[in-house]
Design a protein around this motif. Structure first.
Motif, PDB file in Angstrom:
ATOM      1  N   GLU A 146     -41.590  -9.253 125.739  1.00 55.90           N
ATOM      2  CA  GLU A 146     -42.819  -8.644 126.244  1.00 55.90           C
ATOM      3  C   GLU A 146     -43.309  -7.532 125.315  1.00 55.90           C
ATOM      4  OE1 GLU A 146     -45.939  -8.526 128.991  1.00 55.90           O
ATOM      5  OE2 GLU A 146     -44.351  -9.964 128.582  1.00 55.90           O
ATOM      6  N   ARG A 147     -42.394  -6.875 124.661  1.00 53.19           N
ATOM      7  CA  ARG A 147     -42.788  -5.811 123.730  1.00 53.19           C
ATOM      8  C   ARG A 147     -43.618  -6.366 122.572  1.00 53.19           C
ATOM      9  NH1 ARG A 147     -36.976  -2.573 123.852  1.00 53.19           N
ATOM     10  NH2 ARG A 147     -37.534  -1.198 125.596  1.00 53.19           N
ATOM     11  N   SER A 148     -43.373  -7.601 122.188  1.00 57.87           N
ATOM     12  CA  SER A 148     -44.188  -8.215 121.136  1.00 57.87           C
ATOM     13  C   SER A 148     -45.614  -8.420 121.615  1.00 57.87           C
ATOM     14  CB  SER A 148     -43.575  -9.551 120.704  1.00 57.87           C
ATOM     15  OG  SER A 148     -42.269  -9.384 120.210  1.00 57.87           O
ATOM     16  N   ARG A 149     -45.789  -8.837 122.863  1.00 62.22           N
ATOM     17  CA  ARG A 149     -47.136  -9.012 123.417  1.00 62.22           C
ATOM     18  C   ARG A 149     -47.893  -7.690 123.442  1.00 62.22           C
ATOM     19  NH1 ARG A 149     -47.565 -10.673 128.956  1.00 62.22           N
ATOM     20  NH2 ARG A 149     -49.701 -11.323 128.471  1.00 62.22           N
ATOM     21  N   ILE A 150     -47.212  -6.630 123.841  1.00 63.41           N
ATOM     22  CA  ILE A 150     -47.867  -5.318 123.925  1.00 63.41           C
ATOM     23  C   ILE A 150     -48.356  -4.889 122.545  1.00 63.41           C
ATOM     24  CG2 ILE A 150     -47.473  -2.875 124.417  1.00 63.41           C
ATOM     25  CD1 ILE A 150     -45.381  -3.846 126.518  1.00 63.41           C
ATOM     26  N   ALA A 151     -47.485  -4.992 121.555  1.00 66.98           N
ATOM     27  CA  ALA A 151     -47.866  -4.608 120.192  1.00 66.98           C
ATOM     28  C   ALA A 151     -48.976  -5.511 119.664  1.00 66.98           C
ATOM     29  CB  ALA A 151     -46.646  -4.658 119.271  1.00 66.98           C
ATOM     30  N   ALA A 152     -48.937  -6.799 120.008  1.00 60.04           N
ATOM     31  CA  ALA A 152     -49.948  -7.734 119.516  1.00 60.04           C
ATOM     32  C   ALA A 152     -51.330  -7.397 120.062  1.00 60.04           C
ATOM     33  CB  ALA A 152     -49.568  -9.165 119.886  1.00 60.04           C
ATOM     34  N   TRP A 153     -51.415  -7.034 121.324  1.00 63.42           N
ATOM     35  CA  TRP A 153     -52.711  -6.658 121.885  1.00 63.42           C
ATOM     36  C   TRP A 153     -53.241  -5.392 121.222  1.00 63.42           C
ATOM     37  CZ3 TRP A 153     -56.112  -8.565 125.624  1.00 63.42           C
ATOM     38  CH2 TRP A 153     -55.734  -9.781 126.197  1.00 63.42           C
ATOM     39  N   ARG A 154     -52.379  -4.413 121.036  1.00 68.52           N
ATOM     40  CA  ARG A 154     -52.824  -3.169 120.395  1.00 68.52           C
ATOM     41  C   ARG A 154     -53.291  -3.436 118.971  1.00 68.52           C
ATOM     42  NH1 ARG A 154     -48.194  -0.183 120.471  1.00 68.52           N
ATOM     43  NH2 ARG A 154     -47.648  -0.932 118.402  1.00 68.52           N
ATOM     44  N   GLU A 155     -52.494  -4.148 118.198  1.00 71.38           N
ATOM     45  CA  GLU A 155     -52.842  -4.371 116.795  1.00 71.38           C
ATOM     46  C   GLU A 155     -54.014  -5.342 116.647  1.00 71.38           C
ATOM     47  OE1 GLU A 155     -51.577  -2.493 114.548  1.00 71.38           O
ATOM     48  OE2 GLU A 155     -50.246  -1.584 116.048  1.00 71.38           O
ATOM     49  N   GLY A 156     -54.193  -6.231 117.612  1.00 74.67           N
ATOM     50  CA  GLY A 156     -55.363  -7.094 117.588  1.00 74.67           C
ATOM     51  C   GLY A 156     -56.653  -6.292 117.670  1.00 74.67           C
ATOM     52  N   GLY A 170     -46.679   2.548 124.293  1.00 73.50           N
ATOM     53  CA  GLY A 170     -46.553   1.096 124.260  1.00 73.50           C
ATOM     54  C   GLY A 170     -45.116   0.628 124.208  1.00 73.50           C
ATOM     55  N   ALA A 171     -44.252   1.381 123.508  1.00 70.54           N
ATOM     56  CA  ALA A 171     -42.837   1.011 123.418  1.00 70.54           C
ATOM     57  C   ALA A 171     -42.124   1.175 124.750  1.00 70.54           C
ATOM     58  CB  ALA A 171     -42.150   1.853 122.352  1.00 70.54           C
ATOM     59  N   GLU A 172     -42.705   1.973 125.649  1.00 70.88           N
ATOM     60  CA  GLU A 172     -42.054   2.263 126.936  1.00 70.88           C
ATOM     61  C   GLU A 172     -42.601   1.426 128.086  1.00 70.88           C
ATOM     62  OE1 GLU A 172     -41.329   7.007 125.881  1.00 70.88           O
ATOM     63  OE2 GLU A 172     -43.110   6.374 126.986  1.00 70.88           O
ATOM     64  N   LEU A 173     -43.614   0.610 127.825  1.00 71.52           N
ATOM     65  CA  LEU A 173     -44.258  -0.129 128.911  1.00 71.52           C
ATOM     66  C   LEU A 173     -43.396  -1.251 129.469  1.00 71.52           C
ATOM     67  CD1 LEU A 173     -47.997  -0.421 127.776  1.00 71.52           C
ATOM     68  CD2 LEU A 173     -47.027   1.000 129.588  1.00 71.52           C
ATOM     69  N   SER A 174     -42.478  -1.758 128.683  1.00 73.65           N
ATOM     70  CA  SER A 174     -41.629  -2.842 129.157  1.00 73.65           C
ATOM     71  C   SER A 174     -40.242  -2.712 128.545  1.00 73.65           C
ATOM     72  CB  SER A 174     -42.230  -4.201 128.783  1.00 73.65           C
ATOM     73  OG  SER A 174     -41.357  -5.258 129.153  1.00 73.65           O
ATOM     74  N   GLN A 175     -39.245  -3.139 129.300  1.00 70.08           N
ATOM     75  CA  GLN A 175     -37.884  -3.195 128.795  1.00 70.08           C
ATOM     76  C   GLN A 175     -37.535  -4.579 128.269  1.00 70.08           C
ATOM     77  OE1 GLN A 175     -35.268  -1.884 131.914  1.00 70.08           O
ATOM     78  NE2 GLN A 175     -36.265   0.110 132.138  1.00 70.08           N
ATOM     79  N   GLY A 198     -38.558  -7.515 133.592  1.00 74.43           N
ATOM     80  CA  GLY A 198     -38.629  -8.857 133.059  1.00 74.43           C
ATOM     81  C   GLY A 198     -39.991  -9.504 133.188  1.00 74.43           C
ATOM     82  N   ALA A 199     -40.754  -9.135 134.247  1.00 74.66           N
ATOM     83  CA  ALA A 199     -42.037  -9.759 134.470  1.00 74.66           C
ATOM     84  C   ALA A 199     -43.006  -9.411 133.364  1.00 74.66           C
ATOM     85  CB  ALA A 199     -42.584  -9.305 135.827  1.00 74.66           C
ATOM     86  N   GLY A 200     -43.858 -10.405 133.017  1.00 73.02           N
ATOM     87  CA  GLY A 200     -44.847 -10.165 131.994  1.00 73.02           C
ATOM     88  C   GLY A 200     -45.984  -9.308 132.515  1.00 73.02           C
ATOM     89  N   LEU A 201     -46.529  -8.477 131.658  1.00 76.94           N
ATOM     90  CA  LEU A 201     -47.672  -7.656 132.027  1.00 76.94           C
ATOM     91  C   LEU A 201     -48.927  -8.524 132.061  1.00 76.94           C
ATOM     92  CD1 LEU A 201     -46.948  -4.516 129.820  1.00 76.94           C
ATOM     93  CD2 LEU A 201     -46.156  -5.018 132.127  1.00 76.94           C
ATOM     94  N   SER A 202     -49.840  -8.191 132.965  1.00 79.25           N
ATOM     95  CA  SER A 202     -51.054  -8.979 133.118  1.00 79.25           C
ATOM     96  C   SER A 202     -51.983  -8.766 131.922  1.00 79.25           C
ATOM     97  CB  SER A 202     -51.776  -8.587 134.409  1.00 79.25           C
ATOM     98  OG  SER A 202     -52.274  -7.259 134.309  1.00 79.25           O
ATOM     99  N   ARG A 203     -52.850  -9.735 131.673  1.00 76.68           N
ATOM    100  CA  ARG A 203     -53.793  -9.610 130.573  1.00 76.68           C
ATOM    101  C   ARG A 203     -54.776  -8.459 130.776  1.00 76.68           C
ATOM    102  NH1 ARG A 203     -55.366 -15.757 128.590  1.00 76.68           N
ATOM    103  NH2 ARG A 203     -53.276 -16.316 127.844  1.00 76.68           N
ATOM    104  N   PRO A 204     -55.298  -8.229 132.003  1.00 83.42           N
ATOM    105  CA  PRO A 204     -56.164  -7.053 132.168  1.00 83.42           C
ATOM    106  C   PRO A 204     -55.462  -5.748 131.823  1.00 83.42           C
ATOM    107  CG  PRO A 204     -56.445  -8.558 134.011  1.00 83.42           C
ATOM    108  CD  PRO A 204     -55.284  -9.073 133.208  1.00 83.42           C
TER     109      PRO A 204
END
Length: 468
Positions: A145-155, A136-141, A8-14
């Motif tokens: 949070e999965r939207s944030r992961i994809a957004a950073w990659r696609e950014g 990237g799909a496996e980094l968070s359940q 549930g916890a958000g991944l850090s920006r770094p």
């Protein structure tokens, strides 16, 4: 290293920064293949348009086969350092060596030379990009949070695209020099970015020891109704994106008669796409990823439907189109891959495996087929309408405007119909993950069959969905 598998916890920006970095050089590789390389080989190296087109077509067909194969191999690999990292690291030298021979040919190349090294470059790119996306799909359940992961990659992908596209304005119109500087940039950036990701980001532990047989694997996939709906919508939306992307230069030059505006308009479009990412993430967390994506597609429809009414001199009006459609691009980039991760959860519930690689392999096929179909539709239809860049033809220019502005609306509306009532909401995804986690906790104390033949798997998918 930080725990990247927190439920549930958000991944850090770094950490998100470290994960997203490879998207930049990988995007910079794609621009030469579509923009600079064909003209360089056809005109300056004298290979001819027919030979260049044939070589790139063969390489693309090869790429369609390697995507699903790489997905399955990536899922099956077991090493102390994870499933995804080894393939990415192996793909780096393959990609760099092939880019060296493609971008900096030592002598007059032939058809076989171009075909072979393009196939090698596609292979290296697939070996990096596909495990990278599955990782990237496996980094968070967590659903949001999965939207944030994809957004950073696609950014980072968008930033890499802009840098590669802007390079000719910095080094001049010399295609050979442009390709040389691109190769130098990729040579430096790709190993550093991939290494940073592999050293800084954990791969979640995977308990499975075996892969499913091909027949059972395909059967489970075909029963995954949400995936079939999602990939169909993504394919239709891919055509809708591919049509204006393919025709943009022609429309600005002949429809608006504003060729000098090409660079600023493209830059505006991509910058707005990046700027809109946080807004779409916030909206998706409130109304659901699929609904937010649908609203973005509706925004694009409401903008593009006015394009056929524009004409020479309407450059400022078209700038507004670029701004608003750029905002919609942000959702197109980040939200579908995040929804894909939720669909993979449903597969994990059925198959008792973590098969993100297989799904992203099929996702890659849909992406490439959509782009190919966009080109295959637009140019023959323009030719049928009598469009030729050498002559003024008002009727043909009108056909160009319709293909650029109106045809994408039809495909986007069809995609919206497929995903507006998408069945995997945040609540349902949470229940799916709870069932998977409960089963995995039981597995550690109660041995159970791991061949995909459990009663849960044999149950009717529709009844399973109703229970979720």
């Amino acid at each position: 290293m930080p725990d990247t598998n927190a439920k549930g916890a958000g991944l850090s920006r770094p950490l998100l920064l470290a994960y997203g970095l490879p998207g930049l050089p990988l995007a910079a590789i794609g621009v030469p293949l579509y923009v600079y390389l064909p003209a360089f080989y056809a005109e300056e190296l004298g290979l001819g348009l027919a030979s260049v087109g044939g070589a790139l077509l063969i390489a693309r067909i090869w790429d369609l086969f390697t995507d699903p194969l790489m997905g399955r191999l990536s899922d099956a690999l077991r090493t102390p350092w994870g499933r995804r990292r080894p393939w990415m690291l192996l793909g780096v030298p393959i990609l760099l060596i092939s880019a060296w021979f493609l971008f900096l040919p030592a002598q007059a190349p032939g058809f076989i030379y171009l075909t072979a090294w393009t196939m090698a470059l596609y292979l290296g790119s697939t070996m990096i990009l596909l495990p990278y996306s599955a990782w990237g799909a496996e980094l968070s359940q967590n659903y949001n949070e999965r939207s944030r992961i994809a957004a950073w990659r696609e950014g980072f992908v968008v930033v890499g695209t802009v840098i590669a596209a802007a390079l000719p304005s910095l080094v001049g119109d010399d295609r050979s020099l442009t390709l040389e500087w691109l190769f130098i940039g990729i040579l430096v950036a790709l190993p550093l970015c991939v290494a940073a990701t592999c050293l800084s980001v954990n791969e979640p532990a995977i308990a499975q020891k075996t892969t499913l047989p091909w027949r059972r694997s395909v059967a489970i996939l075909l029963r995954n109704g949400p995936f079939l709906r999602l990939v169909s919508a993504y394919f239709l939306n891919g055509i809708a994106i591919g049509l204006p992307s393919t025709l943009f230069l022609l429309y600005v030059k002949f429809g608006l008669e504003a060729e000098s505006w090409t660079g600023p308009l493209l830059l505006t479009y991509f910058v707005c796409g990046i700027a809109a990412l946080p807004l779409w993430l916030r909206l998706a967390s409130r109304i659901g990823k699929h609904r937010a994506w649908c609203l973005a597609m509706l925004l694009a429809c409401g903008v593009f439907i006015w394009v056929p009414l524009l004409g020479p001199g309407d450059t400022w009006a078209f700038l507004v189109v670029c701004i608003l459609s750029g905002f919609a691009l942000g959702a197109d980039l980040a939200l579908p891959p995040a929804i894909q991760a939720d669909v993979i959860d449903l597969d994990s519930l059925h198959s008792r495996r973590q098969r993100a690689g297989v799904y992203f392999g099929l996702w890659g096929i849909a992406t490439k087929l959509a782009l190919a179909l966009a080109v295959g539709l637009s140019f023959p239809l323009l030719d049928l309408a009598g469009f030729t860049p050498a002559a003024e033809q008002p009727g043909a220019v009108w056909a160009l405007a319709l293909l650029y502005g109106l045809a994408p609306v039809v495909f986007k509306l069809a995609a919206i119909l497929l995903v507006w009532n998408f069945p995997i909401t945040a609540q349902r995804q949470h229940r799916i993950r709870a069932l998977i986690n409960r089963r995995e906790s039981r597995r550690s104390t109660t041995p159970e069959a791991d061949d995909g033949s459990s009663p849960l798997l044999r149950s009717d998918p529709s009844s399973l969905h109703s229970r979720l």
